[in-house]
Write a protein that holds these residues in place. Structure first.
Motif, PDB file in Angstrom:
ATOM      1  N   PHE A 225      -4.366   5.893   1.700  1.00 21.50           N
ATOM      2  CA  PHE A 225      -4.317   4.498   2.132  1.00 21.50           C
ATOM      3  C   PHE A 225      -5.704   3.865   2.130  1.00 21.50           C
ATOM      4  N   VAL A 226      -6.727   4.647   2.480  1.00 25.93           N
ATOM      5  CA  VAL A 226      -8.100   4.132   2.430  1.00 25.93           C
ATOM      6  C   VAL A 226      -8.490   3.838   0.982  1.00 25.93           C
ATOM      7  N   THR A 227      -8.125   4.717   0.083  1.00 21.04           N
ATOM      8  CA  THR A 227      -8.424   4.519  -1.347  1.00 21.04           C
ATOM      9  C   THR A 227      -7.789   3.232  -1.868  1.00 21.04           C
ATOM     10  N   ILE A 228      -6.531   3.016  -1.519  1.00 19.19           N
ATOM     11  CA  ILE A 228      -5.837   1.788  -1.938  1.00 19.19           C
ATOM     12  C   ILE A 228      -6.497   0.561  -1.314  1.00 19.19           C
ATOM     13  N   ALA A 229      -6.951   0.688  -0.068  1.00 19.78           N
ATOM     14  CA  ALA A 229      -7.544  -0.444   0.646  1.00 19.78           C
ATOM     15  C   ALA A 229      -8.925  -0.812   0.105  1.00 19.78           C
ATOM     16  N   ARG A 230      -9.685   0.167  -0.316  1.00 16.49           N
ATOM     17  CA  ARG A 230     -11.068  -0.065  -0.727  1.00 16.49           C
ATOM     18  C   ARG A 230     -11.224  -0.400  -2.208  1.00 16.49           C
ATOM     19  N   GLY A 231     -10.361   0.163  -3.022  1.00 13.46           N
ATOM     20  CA  GLY A 231     -10.546   0.079  -4.465  1.00 13.46           C
ATOM     21  C   GLY A 231     -10.375  -1.303  -5.053  1.00 13.46           C
ATOM     22  N   GLY A 232     -11.359  -1.715  -5.859  1.00 16.32           N
ATOM     23  CA  GLY A 232     -11.263  -2.992  -6.546  1.00 16.32           C
ATOM     24  C   GLY A 232     -10.080  -3.085  -7.496  1.00 16.32           C
ATOM     25  N   PRO A 233      -9.737  -2.005  -8.212  1.00 18.37           N
ATOM     26  CA  PRO A 233      -8.594  -2.059  -9.142  1.00 18.37           C
ATOM     27  C   PRO A 233      -7.252  -2.293  -8.450  1.00 18.37           C
ATOM     28  N   TYR A 234      -7.214  -2.121  -7.123  1.00 13.24           N
ATOM     29  CA  TYR A 234      -5.949  -2.284  -6.401  1.00 13.24           C
ATOM     30  C   TYR A 234      -5.865  -3.619  -5.662  1.00 13.24           C
ATOM     31  N   ARG A 235      -6.772  -4.536  -6.002  1.00 12.86           N
ATOM     32  CA  ARG A 235      -6.796  -5.843  -5.329  1.00 12.86           C
ATOM     33  C   ARG A 235      -5.488  -6.594  -5.529  1.00 12.86           C
ATOM     34  N   GLN A 236      -4.975  -6.590  -6.755  1.00 14.49           N
ATOM     35  CA  GLN A 236      -3.720  -7.291  -7.030  1.00 14.49           C
ATOM     36  C   GLN A 236      -2.539  -6.602  -6.347  1.00 14.49           C
ATOM     37  N   PHE A 237      -2.603  -5.291  -6.263  1.00 11.00           N
ATOM     38  CA  PHE A 237      -1.551  -4.557  -5.563  1.00 11.00           C
ATOM     39  C   PHE A 237      -1.534  -4.934  -4.083  1.00 11.00           C
ATOM     40  N   ARG A 238      -2.713  -5.007  -3.460  1.00  9.64           N
ATOM     41  CA  ARG A 238      -2.787  -5.378  -2.039  1.00  9.64           C
ATOM     42  C   ARG A 238      -2.256  -6.795  -1.822  1.00  9.64           C
ATOM     43  N   LYS A 239      -2.577  -7.678  -2.741  1.00 11.23           N
ATOM     44  CA  LYS A 239      -2.085  -9.051  -2.632  1.00 11.23           C
ATOM     45  C   LYS A 239      -0.566  -9.089  -2.770  1.00 11.23           C
ATOM     46  N   ALA A 240      -0.039  -8.341  -3.731  1.00  9.87           N
ATOM     47  CA  ALA A 240       1.402  -8.330  -3.980  1.00  9.87           C
ATOM     48  C   ALA A 240       2.179  -7.744  -2.806  1.00  9.87           C
ATOM     49  N   ARG A 241       1.651  -6.696  -2.169  1.00 11.81           N
ATOM     50  CA  ARG A 241       2.397  -6.070  -1.076  1.00 11.81           C
ATOM     51  C   ARG A 241       2.441  -6.949   0.169  1.00 11.81           C
ATOM     52  N   SER A 242       1.593  -7.974   0.217  1.00 13.99           N
ATOM     53  CA  SER A 242       1.659  -8.929   1.329  1.00 13.99           C
ATOM     54  C   SER A 242       2.751  -9.966   1.097  1.00 13.99           C
ATOM     55  N   GLN A 243       3.312  -9.966  -0.117  1.00 16.45           N
ATOM     56  CA  GLN A 243       4.312 -10.965  -0.484  1.00 16.45           C
ATOM     57  C   GLN A 243       5.708 -10.387  -0.697  1.00 16.45           C
ATOM     58  N   THR A 244       5.797  -9.080  -0.926  1.00 12.05           N
ATOM     59  CA  THR A 244       7.103  -8.464  -1.161  1.00 12.05           C
ATOM     60  C   THR A 244       7.100  -7.012  -0.733  1.00 12.05           C
ATOM     61  N   ARG A 245       8.298  -6.514  -0.383  1.00 13.54           N
ATOM     62  CA  ARG A 245       8.479  -5.087  -0.075  1.00 13.54           C
ATOM     63  C   ARG A 245       9.348  -4.430  -1.144  1.00 13.54           C
ATOM     64  N   ASP A 246       9.506  -5.111  -2.262  1.00 15.49           N
ATOM     65  CA  ASP A 246      10.291  -4.596  -3.372  1.00 15.49           C
ATOM     66  C   ASP A 246       9.472  -3.540  -4.108  1.00 15.49           C
ATOM     67  N   ALA A 247       9.848  -2.277  -3.928  1.00 15.11           N
ATOM     68  CA  ALA A 247       9.071  -1.176  -4.495  1.00 15.11           C
ATOM     69  C   ALA A 247       8.975  -1.262  -6.014  1.00 15.11           C
ATOM     70  N   LEU A 248      10.072  -1.582  -6.663  1.00 11.85           N
ATOM     71  CA  LEU A 248      10.087  -1.622  -8.119  1.00 11.85           C
ATOM     72  C   LEU A 248       9.281  -2.796  -8.673  1.00 11.85           C
TER      73      LEU A 248
END
Length: 291
Positions: A225-248
Motif C-alpha cells: 500500500f505504501v508503494t502504491i501511495a508513493r509511486g509516481g506511475p500509480y498517480r492515475q490509479f490513485r485518482k481513479a480509486r477515489s472515483q470508483t470501486r469497480d475492480a475491473l
C-alpha cells in the motif's frame, strides 16, 4: 464488523460536514465557533474507536497449517512463514492461497482505515497538538504527502480482489522463491542494504537486483500500500480509486506495475474473472465483538 465499520465511516463523514459548515458560518476567531469545533472534535473521538482486533501470529510448515476462510467474517491470522503449494491440485492450491493471503490483506486495510479516521480527527481539531503534529509529519514522510488533502488520498485503499489477483500473479499462486523465502508477495524491490532483503537471480544492466524480505504477510501488504501511495506511475490509479470501486475498471490503471504493461492488466482481468474473485470485495475481518 462490516456494518459497524460502514456506520462509523458514515457517521464520521456527517460530523465532519457539520464541523465544516459551522466553521464557515461563524467569523474567524469567534469563541462560539472555536467551542463548537472542539465539541465536534470530541464527538468524533467518541464515535471513531476501532473494534477490538486480536491478531493471531503463526508460521506455516505445511499447507495443513493454513486456516480455512469462514466468510463473510474472516479470522485475523498473520502468517510469519509460508510453505509451497506447488504439490497441491490446482483448485485446492488456489483456495489455500486465498486462505493464506486474504487475512493479511484485510488486516492491512483495517490499519489504513484507522489512519484515515485519525487523520479526520486531527483535521477536525482547531489547532492540532504536538502529538498530532508528530503523527502527521511521520505520515507525510512515509507516504510522500505534502499536506493532509494529499495524505487522505494516499491513505485510501482499493478492492480486495485486485490485491489478491496481483498477489496470485506475482507469486505464481504462492510458488515463487521471493514469496517462499522472504514473504514478498508483490515482488517489491529493495534499494537499501540496511533493510532485510534477498538477491534475485537476474540482473539489471549488469547490476544485481534485490527484493525485500518481510517478517510476515501483513508487513508485505502494508508495504504494498505504501508503494502504491508513493509511486509516481500509480498517480492515475490513485485518482481513479477515489472515483470508483469497480475492480475491473481500476486494474487498467495498473499497467505500470509491471514491465509487460497492458498484458499485465489483461492477466489481472483473467485471474479475477476466472476465479470469481469479486466476491472477496465484501469480506470483512472478524473482530472481538463479532466472536
Amino acid at each position: 464488523m462490516y456494518l459497524p465499520v460502514k456506520a462509523t465511516i458514515a457517521t464520521l463523514v456527517v460530523l465532519l460536514l457539520i464541523t465544516l459548515s459551522l466553521t464557515r458560518l461563524a467569523p474567524p476567531g469567534d469563541p462560539a465557533s472555536e467551542k463548537t469545533t472542539k465539541q465536534q472534535s470530541s464527538m468524533i473521538q467518541k464515535i471513531s474507536p476501532q473494534p477490538a482486533l486480536t491478531i493471531t501470529y503463526k508460521p506455516i510448515h505445511s499447507p495443513d497449517d493454513i486456516e480455512a476462510l469462514t466468510p463473510p467474517l474472516i479470522k485475523p491470522v498473520a502468517y510469519t512463514r509460508v510453505s509451497t503449494l506447488a504439490a497441491l491440485e490446482v483448485s485446492t492450491k488456489k483456495q489455500k492461497f486465498f486462505d493464506m493471503i486474504l487475512p493479511a490483506v484485510l488486516i492491512s486495510k483495517q490499519r489504513l482505515l484507522a489512519k484515515r479516521i485519525k487523520l479526520a480527527e486531527i483535521n477536525a481539531m482547531p489547532t492540532p497538538d504536538e502529538k498530532a503534529q508528530a503523527w502527521l509529519q511521520k505520515q507525510f514522510k512515509l507516504y510522500k504527502a505534502k499536506d493532509t488533502t494529499q495524505l487522505k488520498s494516499k491513505l485510501a485503499d482499493h478492492p480486495t480482489s485486485i490485491i489478491l489477483a496481483q498477489a496470485a500473479l506475482e507469486t505464481g499462486w504462492g510458488t515463487s522463491r521471493f514469496f517462499l523465502e522472504g514473504n514478498n508477495i508483490f515482488g517489491v524491490w529493495s534499494f537499501s542494504a540496511k533493510e532485510p532483503r534477498m538477491r534475485a537471480s537476474q540482473t539489471r544492466e549488469g547490476k544485481p537486483i534485490y527484493v525485500k524480505r518481510y517478517s510476515s504477510l501483513i508487513e508485505a501488504v502494508d508495504d504494498y500500500f505504501v508503494t502504491i501511495a508513493r509511486g509516481g506511475p500509480y498517480r492515475q490509479f490513485r485518482k481513479a480509486r477515489s472515483q470508483t470501486r469497480d475492480a475491473l475498471e481500476l486494474i487498467k490503471y495498473l499497467n505500470y506495475y509491471s514491465e509487460i504493461g497492458d498484458e499485465y492488466v489483461q492477466r489481472l482481468r483473467s485471474i479475477i474473472t476466472r476465479n470469481k474473485m469479486l466476491r472477496f470485495d465484501s469480506y470483512q475481518l472478524q473482530t472481538a465483538d463479532a466472536i
